[in-house]
Motif scaffolding. Structure first.
Motif, PDB file in Angstrom:
ATOM      1  N   GLN A   1      -2.044 -44.212  48.106  1.00 37.40           N
ATOM      2  CA  GLN A   1      -1.372 -42.935  47.910  1.00 37.40           C
ATOM      3  C   GLN A   1      -1.211 -42.687  46.413  1.00 37.40           C
ATOM      4  O   GLN A   1      -0.888 -43.588  45.657  1.00 37.40           O
ATOM      5  N   VAL A   2      -1.434 -41.455  46.021  1.00 38.13           N
ATOM      6  CA  VAL A   2      -1.381 -41.085  44.604  1.00 38.13           C
ATOM      7  C   VAL A   2      -0.076 -40.365  44.307  1.00 38.13           C
ATOM      8  O   VAL A   2       0.350 -39.488  45.059  1.00 38.13           O
ATOM      9  N   HIS A   3       0.543 -40.747  43.207  1.00 37.40           N
ATOM     10  CA  HIS A   3       1.764 -40.074  42.751  1.00 37.40           C
ATOM     11  C   HIS A   3       1.542 -39.548  41.345  1.00 37.40           C
ATOM     12  O   HIS A   3       1.027 -40.258  40.489  1.00 37.40           O
ATOM     13  N   VAL A   4       1.934 -38.310  41.133  1.00 40.81           N
ATOM     14  CA  VAL A   4       1.845 -37.681  39.814  1.00 40.81           C
ATOM     15  C   VAL A   4       3.244 -37.194  39.456  1.00 40.81           C
ATOM     16  O   VAL A   4       3.801 -36.352  40.157  1.00 40.81           O
ATOM     17  N   VAL A   5       3.804 -37.719  38.376  1.00 42.64           N
ATOM     18  CA  VAL A   5       5.197 -37.440  38.045  1.00 42.64           C
ATOM     19  C   VAL A   5       5.306 -36.953  36.605  1.00 42.64           C
ATOM     20  O   VAL A   5       4.871 -37.629  35.674  1.00 42.64           O
ATOM     21  N   GLU A   6       5.902 -35.770  36.451  1.00 41.76           N
ATOM     22  CA  GLU A   6       6.149 -35.215  35.123  1.00 41.76           C
ATOM     23  C   GLU A   6       7.565 -35.553  34.669  1.00 41.76           C
ATOM     24  O   GLU A   6       8.472 -35.718  35.486  1.00 41.76           O
ATOM     25  N   SER A  30     -12.564 -41.759  39.399  1.00 46.12           N
ATOM     26  CA  SER A  30     -13.418 -40.796  38.702  1.00 46.12           C
ATOM     27  C   SER A  30     -12.654 -39.573  38.215  1.00 46.12           C
ATOM     28  O   SER A  30     -12.955 -38.440  38.596  1.00 46.12           O
ATOM     29  N   ILE A  31     -11.678 -39.793  37.356  1.00 45.73           N
ATOM     30  CA  ILE A  31     -10.952 -38.660  36.781  1.00 45.73           C
ATOM     31  C   ILE A  31     -11.899 -37.861  35.893  1.00 45.73           C
ATOM     32  O   ILE A  31     -12.542 -38.406  35.000  1.00 45.73           O
ATOM     33  N   VAL A  32     -11.974 -36.569  36.163  1.00 43.88           N
ATOM     34  CA  VAL A  32     -12.799 -35.674  35.363  1.00 43.88           C
ATOM     35  C   VAL A  32     -11.988 -35.109  34.205  1.00 43.88           C
ATOM     36  O   VAL A  32     -12.455 -35.019  33.070  1.00 43.88           O
ATOM     37  N   ALA A  33     -10.772 -34.724  34.505  1.00 38.55           N
ATOM     38  CA  ALA A  33      -9.919 -34.124  33.480  1.00 38.55           C
ATOM     39  C   ALA A  33      -8.456 -34.285  33.871  1.00 38.55           C
ATOM     40  O   ALA A  33      -8.123 -34.461  35.049  1.00 38.55           O
ATOM     41  N   MET A  34      -7.588 -34.200  32.866  1.00 42.90           N
ATOM     42  CA  MET A  34      -6.144 -34.181  33.088  1.00 42.90           C
ATOM     43  C   MET A  34      -5.614 -32.991  32.312  1.00 42.90           C
ATOM     44  O   MET A  34      -6.047 -32.734  31.173  1.00 42.90           O
ATOM     45  N   GLY A  35      -4.697 -32.265  32.915  1.00 42.28           N
ATOM     46  CA  GLY A  35      -4.260 -31.061  32.233  1.00 42.28           C
ATOM     47  C   GLY A  35      -2.862 -30.624  32.602  1.00 42.28           C
ATOM     48  O   GLY A  35      -2.191 -31.242  33.434  1.00 42.28           O
ATOM     49  N   TRP A  36      -2.443 -29.553  31.941  1.00 40.09           N
ATOM     50  CA  TRP A  36      -1.150 -28.940  32.185  1.00 40.09           C
ATOM     51  C   TRP A  36      -1.333 -27.461  32.515  1.00 40.09           C
ATOM     52  O   TRP A  36      -2.110 -26.755  31.854  1.00 40.09           O
ATOM     53  N   TYR A  37      -0.611 -27.029  33.529  1.00 40.66           N
ATOM     54  CA  TYR A  37      -0.559 -25.622  33.922  1.00 40.66           C
ATOM     55  C   TYR A  37       0.905 -25.208  33.904  1.00 40.66           C
ATOM     56  O   TYR A  37       1.814 -26.050  33.908  1.00 40.66           O
ATOM     57  N   GLU A  89       8.807 -16.841  25.794  1.00 39.37           N
ATOM     58  CA  GLU A  89       7.733 -16.600  26.762  1.00 39.37           C
ATOM     59  C   GLU A  89       7.042 -17.883  27.229  1.00 39.37           C
ATOM     60  O   GLU A  89       6.202 -17.833  28.138  1.00 39.37           O
ATOM     61  N   ASP A  90       7.394 -19.013  26.652  1.00 40.63           N
ATOM     62  CA  ASP A  90       6.883 -20.297  27.137  1.00 40.63           C
ATOM     63  C   ASP A  90       7.708 -20.817  28.307  1.00 40.63           C
ATOM     64  O   ASP A  90       7.356 -21.830  28.922  1.00 40.63           O
ATOM     65  N   THR A  91       8.792 -20.132  28.621  1.00 38.50           N
ATOM     66  CA  THR A  91       9.633 -20.545  29.742  1.00 38.50           C
ATOM     67  C   THR A  91       8.848 -20.501  31.048  1.00 38.50           C
ATOM     68  O   THR A  91       8.267 -19.469  31.398  1.00 38.50           O
ATOM     69  N   ALA A  92       8.836 -21.623  31.755  1.00 37.17           N
ATOM     70  CA  ALA A  92       8.051 -21.728  32.991  1.00 37.17           C
ATOM     71  C   ALA A  92       8.264 -23.117  33.588  1.00 37.17           C
ATOM     72  O   ALA A  92       8.849 -24.001  32.949  1.00 37.17           O
ATOM     73  N   VAL A  93       7.756 -23.293  34.795  1.00 41.68           N
ATOM     74  CA  VAL A  93       7.621 -24.629  35.364  1.00 41.68           C
ATOM     75  C   VAL A  93       6.244 -25.144  34.962  1.00 41.68           C
ATOM     76  O   VAL A  93       5.237 -24.460  35.190  1.00 41.68           O
ATOM     77  N   TYR A  94       6.216 -26.306  34.368  1.00 38.35           N
ATOM     78  CA  TYR A  94       4.965 -26.903  33.894  1.00 38.35           C
ATOM     79  C   TYR A  94       4.513 -27.983  34.877  1.00 38.35           C
ATOM     80  O   TYR A  94       5.295 -28.872  35.236  1.00 38.35           O
ATOM     81  N   TYR A  95       3.254 -27.873  35.275  1.00 31.93           N
ATOM     82  CA  TYR A  95       2.688 -28.794  36.258  1.00 31.93           C
ATOM     83  C   TYR A  95       1.571 -29.620  35.633  1.00 31.93           C
ATOM     84  O   TYR A  95       0.705 -29.089  34.927  1.00 31.93           O
ATOM     85  N   CYS A  96       1.582 -30.893  35.939  1.00 33.31           N
ATOM     86  CA  CYS A  96       0.495 -31.783  35.548  1.00 33.31           C
ATOM     87  C   CYS A  96      -0.574 -31.766  36.633  1.00 33.31           C
ATOM     88  O   CYS A  96      -0.251 -31.733  37.837  1.00 33.31           O
ATOM     89  N   GLU A  97      -1.820 -31.790  36.228  1.00 33.88           N
ATOM     90  CA  GLU A  97      -2.931 -31.747  37.187  1.00 33.88           C
ATOM     91  C   GLU A  97      -3.954 -32.812  36.842  1.00 33.88           C
ATOM     92  O   GLU A  97      -4.318 -32.980  35.669  1.00 33.88           O
ATOM     93  N   GLN A 108       5.110 -32.490  40.664  1.00 33.98           N
ATOM     94  CA  GLN A 108       6.116 -31.638  41.281  1.00 33.98           C
ATOM     95  C   GLN A 108       6.599 -30.541  40.337  1.00 33.98           C
ATOM     96  O   GLN A 108       7.265 -29.598  40.773  1.00 33.98           O
ATOM     97  N   GLY A 109       6.279 -30.656  39.068  1.00 39.27           N
ATOM     98  CA  GLY A 109       6.657 -29.633  38.101  1.00 39.27           C
ATOM     99  C   GLY A 109       7.865 -30.017  37.276  1.00 39.27           C
ATOM    100  O   GLY A 109       8.761 -30.733  37.748  1.00 39.27           O
ATOM    101  N   ALA A 110       7.890 -29.550  36.037  1.00 37.70           N
ATOM    102  CA  ALA A 110       9.007 -29.779  35.130  1.00 37.70           C
ATOM    103  C   ALA A 110       9.417 -28.440  34.533  1.00 37.70           C
ATOM    104  O   ALA A 110       8.579 -27.722  33.973  1.00 37.70           O
TER     105      ALA A 110
END
Length: 116
Positions: A1-6, A30-37, A89-97, A108-110
């Motif tokens: 099981q994979v866990h991604v935690v911000e 095989s991670i292709v990329a890691m990013g933030w949305y 304007e940077d206010t948002a929930v930031y998600y790791c992908e 889950q978002g920060a």
């Protein structure tokens, strides 16, 4: 099981800085990329920054170029987002992908709030 935690979100005044961290654990192949949305209220989720594996390119949204920096802990599935000169304007929930050939994993978002 994979866990991604911000971690690292919070409240900051305009012009301030924050650093987000994202740690991925479990069997990820095989991670292709890691990013933030990010997703602001009433808006669609949008790409902030993305770092391709190996010697691949780094992508930034035009709105954050020169202010945000994405980096990765070599040898570990950890990615950071250093955010400087923050604006309301940077206010948002930031998600790791985490992007692999078969599936995309999301955290889950920060919450990041930029306000005086």
């Amino acid at each position: 099981q994979v866990h991604v935690v911000e971690s690292g979100g919070g409240l900051v005044q305009p012009g301030g800085s924050l650093r987000l961290s994202c740690a991925a654990s479990g069997s990820i192949f095989s991670i292709v990329a890691m990013g933030w949305y990010r997703q602001a209220p009433g808006k669609q989720r949008e790409l902030v920054a993305r770092l391709f594996n190996g010697d691949g390119p780094t992508d930034y949204a035009d709105a954050v170029k020169g202010r945000f920096t994405i980096s990765r802990d070599n040898g570990k599935n950890v990615v950071y987002l250093q955010m400087n000169s923050l604006k309301p304007e940077d206010t948002a929930v930031y998600y790791c992908e985490i992007d692999t050939p078969r599936i995309r994993y999301w955290g889950q978002g920060a919450q990041v709030t930029v306000s005086s």
